[in-house]
Design a protein around this motif. Structure first.
Motif, PDB file in Angstrom:
ATOM      1  N   LEU A 105      -4.285  -5.757   1.143  1.00 30.72           N
ATOM      2  CA  LEU A 105      -3.571  -4.526   0.801  1.00 30.72           C
ATOM      3  C   LEU A 105      -3.239  -3.727   2.060  1.00 30.72           C
ATOM      4  N   ALA A 106      -4.162  -3.661   2.991  1.00 31.10           N
ATOM      5  CA  ALA A 106      -3.910  -2.920   4.234  1.00 31.10           C
ATOM      6  C   ALA A 106      -2.745  -3.515   5.004  1.00 31.10           C
ATOM      7  N   PHE A 107      -2.545  -4.821   4.910  1.00 35.31           N
ATOM      8  CA  PHE A 107      -1.481  -5.491   5.645  1.00 35.31           C
ATOM      9  C   PHE A 107      -0.154  -5.526   4.889  1.00 35.31           C
ATOM     10  N   SER A 108      -0.067  -4.965   3.684  1.00 38.42           N
ATOM     11  CA  SER A 108       1.177  -5.062   2.904  1.00 38.42           C
ATOM     12  C   SER A 108       1.566  -3.774   2.189  1.00 38.42           C
ATOM     13  N   LEU A 109       0.610  -2.968   1.736  1.00 39.70           N
ATOM     14  CA  LEU A 109       0.905  -1.824   0.871  1.00 39.70           C
ATOM     15  C   LEU A 109       1.840  -0.785   1.487  1.00 39.70           C
ATOM     16  N   PRO A 110       1.761  -0.424   2.762  1.00 35.49           N
ATOM     17  CA  PRO A 110       2.671   0.606   3.304  1.00 35.49           C
ATOM     18  C   PRO A 110       4.146   0.267   3.143  1.00 35.49           C
ATOM     19  N   LEU A 111       4.469  -1.017   2.992  1.00 34.20           N
ATOM     20  CA  LEU A 111       5.872  -1.398   2.855  1.00 34.20           C
ATOM     21  C   LEU A 111       6.508  -0.781   1.614  1.00 34.20           C
ATOM     22  N   ALA A 112       5.721  -0.532   0.564  1.00 32.73           N
ATOM     23  CA  ALA A 112       6.268   0.023  -0.678  1.00 32.73           C
ATOM     24  C   ALA A 112       6.759   1.456  -0.500  1.00 32.73           C
ATOM     25  N   LEU A 113       6.337   2.129   0.564  1.00 26.33           N
ATOM     26  CA  LEU A 113       6.713   3.527   0.775  1.00 26.33           C
ATOM     27  C   LEU A 113       7.891   3.706   1.726  1.00 26.33           C
ATOM     28  N   ARG A 114       8.345   2.659   2.366  1.00 21.47           N
ATOM     29  CA  ARG A 114       9.242   2.821   3.511  1.00 21.47           C
ATOM     30  C   ARG A 114      10.622   3.347   3.136  1.00 21.47           C
ATOM     31  N   ASP A 115      11.099   3.109   1.932  1.00 23.27           N
ATOM     32  CA  ASP A 115      12.447   3.551   1.580  1.00 23.27           C
ATOM     33  C   ASP A 115      12.500   5.057   1.355  1.00 23.27           C
ATOM     34  N   ARG A 116      11.520   5.604   0.656  1.00 20.94           N
ATOM     35  CA  ARG A 116      11.544   7.029   0.338  1.00 20.94           C
ATOM     36  C   ARG A 116      10.791   7.870   1.364  1.00 20.94           C
ATOM     37  N   TRP A 117       9.720   7.370   1.888  1.00 24.36           N
ATOM     38  CA  TRP A 117       8.913   8.127   2.854  1.00 24.36           C
ATOM     39  C   TRP A 117       8.599   7.227   4.051  1.00 24.36           C
ATOM     40  N   PRO A 118       9.564   6.975   4.911  1.00 24.82           N
ATOM     41  CA  PRO A 118       9.345   6.009   6.015  1.00 24.82           C
ATOM     42  C   PRO A 118       8.259   6.456   6.993  1.00 24.82           C
ATOM     43  N   LEU A 119       8.210   7.748   7.319  1.00 21.68           N
ATOM     44  CA  LEU A 119       7.197   8.192   8.276  1.00 21.68           C
ATOM     45  C   LEU A 119       5.805   8.128   7.658  1.00 21.68           C
ATOM     46  N   ALA A 120       5.692   8.474   6.383  1.00 21.43           N
ATOM     47  CA  ALA A 120       4.397   8.344   5.704  1.00 21.43           C
ATOM     48  C   ALA A 120       3.989   6.878   5.619  1.00 21.43           C
ATOM     49  N   ALA A 121       4.949   5.984   5.418  1.00 20.48           N
ATOM     50  CA  ALA A 121       4.643   4.556   5.380  1.00 20.48           C
ATOM     51  C   ALA A 121       4.106   4.085   6.730  1.00 20.48           C
ATOM     52  N   TRP A 122       4.717   4.556   7.840  1.00 19.63           N
ATOM     53  CA  TRP A 122       4.216   4.136   9.156  1.00 19.63           C
ATOM     54  C   TRP A 122       2.828   4.705   9.434  1.00 19.63           C
ATOM     55  N   ARG A 123       2.619   5.972   9.076  1.00 18.98           N
ATOM     56  CA  ARG A 123       1.295   6.555   9.297  1.00 18.98           C
ATOM     57  C   ARG A 123       0.225   5.801   8.504  1.00 18.98           C
ATOM     58  N   SER A 124       0.587   5.399   7.276  1.00 15.73           N
ATOM     59  CA  SER A 124      -0.358   4.609   6.481  1.00 15.73           C
ATOM     60  C   SER A 124      -0.639   3.269   7.151  1.00 15.73           C
ATOM     61  N   ALA A 125       0.425   2.629   7.663  1.00 13.44           N
ATOM     62  CA  ALA A 125       0.242   1.340   8.337  1.00 13.44           C
ATOM     63  C   ALA A 125      -0.597   1.502   9.597  1.00 13.44           C
ATOM     64  N   ALA A 126      -0.329   2.579  10.368  1.00 19.69           N
ATOM     65  CA  ALA A 126      -1.099   2.798  11.593  1.00 19.69           C
ATOM     66  C   ALA A 126      -2.573   3.038  11.299  1.00 19.69           C
TER      67      ALA A 126
END
Length: 437
Positions: A105-126
């Motif tokens: 999940l840590a290696f895949s879940l942030p991708l679901a956020l990238r369209d609407r909240w790209p910066l939040a998706a990157w922070r989650s991935a980081a």
């Protein structure tokens, strides 16, 4: 008290250091906490209707872009979990399945956020990728503590940030990514840096192209609005000219007739009745022309008169009206005046009409020579009158009529001369005869 030079120099150096520190840390703070991404770019998205059996659900349509991100997230999660399970089984790792699911999940879940909240998706991935590597580094045989699914997810998220965020935020994301790669696995830092740099540059290029296209579209809309406003002003000026010509001419004739008819009748009821009928006919003609001019102001579903514009074919009628108002008019037509372009014929008619109206108002009872000659590609209109019953000081021709004449002539690219001549007044216009006039 003025500070010493040493203190001033120290203050300058301190200020430069502080500004440098702020300049270096600003992209990081914006990327990690304070910054925000641009709103989603308005674009037509492909949407499909859900089946009739699912119409009671709160979403009547499905966003295919979001659906694609969710499917890709699930695919990365599934393949990543399978890979982690196989690697853990081969290494006989004591980790339970919950730990492997967390890493996947840590290696895949942030991708679901990238369209609407790209910066939040990157922070989650980081945040999640380092946590996931704590689990995966215990058994991965390659020595690299993250999977290919994590690399794909992170590149897509970084690309979305570069597309939707300002440049300094993107720079902060790049710096954090490089530092994170160095801390997690220094041996793969060069590869990670290259991949992140490619994703950032590609996303920034897309953003720059979109911004340029947006600015171009904005300028085009501004240009269209300016052209529409200019067209509206030109149309207003045209309507003003037409109204002035109609009102000035007919009202001048009506005023003169209303003053002269009772004097001419001298108590004769029949002559008075004939004079009043003529005034009524002139009033109806003026109203008809005004309706035609104002018809262009009607709404689309309203009535607009489509009667033809007057032209040189109605000169005899115009001259007859002027004669009935007390002018002595001589009409001379030289050359072939048939088949003239509509705008040329209308402009010549209006110039003659305005000139006769001016003669009625400023030189009643005068003798007028109206001469229209065609010289090859040009049409010459000349109207000359004497002083009539007024003194030369009272017979100056000024007002909106002459402005309208100049506008008509300038639109056609012609020339106009107006001014006193002897005790009277003269108007001379040269109108080019062109097919597109």
């Amino acid at each position: 008290m003025t500070p010493s030079p040493a203190r001033q120099s120290l203050a300058r150096r301190t200020r430069r250091v502080r500004e440098t520190a702020v300049g270096l840390t600003h992209p990081l703070t914006e990327a990690l906490a304070a910054g925000a991404s641009d709103p989603a770019r308005p674009r037509p998205r492909a949407r499909v209707r859900v089946p009739r059996a699912l119409e009671l659900l709160p979403f009547p349509t499905i966003d295919l872009v979001l659906l694609g991100d969710l499917l890709l997230t699930f695919a990365l999660f599934s393949t990543g979990l399978s890979y982690l399970e196989s690697e853990a089984a081969e290494a006989r790792s004591p980790l339970d399945r919950e730990g492997l699911v967390f890493a996947a999940l840590a290696f895949s879940l942030p991708l679901a956020l990238r369209d609407r909240w790209p910066l939040a998706a990157w922070r989650s991935a980081a945040l999640l990728i380092p946590l996931g590597t704590v689990v995966s580094r215990q058994f991965l045989s390659s020595g690299i503590p993250y999977t290919a699914a994590a690399a794909v997810m992170y590149m897509l998220v970084v690309y979305s940030v570069a597309v939707r965020c300002e440049r300094h935020i993107t720079v902060g994301v790049w710096i954090v990514s490089v530092l994170g790669a160095w801390m997690i696995h220094p041996d793969s830092m060069a590869v990670v840096t290259g991949m992140v740099t490619v994703a950032v540059l590609f996303g920034y290029n897309v953003r720059a192209r979109r911004l340029a296209a947006g600015l171009l579209a904005l300028e085009e809309r501004r240009s269209e609005r300016a052209l529409a406003a200019q067209a509206a002003l030109e149309e207003r000026a045209r309507i003003a000219r037409e109204l002035h010509d109609v009102v000035a001419h007919h009202m001048s004739v009506i005023a003169i007739q209303a003053e002269a008819v009772p004097l001419q009748a001298s108590g004769d009821a029949r002559r008075l009745e004939e004079g009043l009928k003529e005034i009524r006919a002139l009033s109806l003609a003026a109203m008809t022309e005004m309706r035609r001019v104002l018809g262009v102001l009607r709404e689309e579903d309203g009535y607009a008169d489509t009667a033809p514009q007057p032209g040189l074919g109605r000169l005899e009628e115009l001259v007859g009206t002027a004669r009935s108002a007390g002018l002595t008019v001589t009409l001379k037509l030289i050359g072939d005046l048939m088949g003239l372009p509509t705008t040329v014929s209308l402009s010549a008619y209006r110039i003659a009409q305005e000139s006769l109206s001016n003669a009625m108002r400023h030189a009643p009872g005068s003798t007028v020579l109206l001469k229209i000659v065609r010289y090859g590609p040009e049409l010459h209109v000349q109207v000359t009158n004497n002083a009539g019953h007024r003194s030369p000081e009272e017979s100056g021709h000024m007002g909106h009529g002459l402005i309208g004449m100049r506008e008509r002539v300038s639109v056609l690219g012609g020339k106009l001369w107006v001014g006193p001549t002897g005790t009277g007044f003269a108007v001379t216009a040269i109108l080019p005869i062109t097919e597109d006039a």
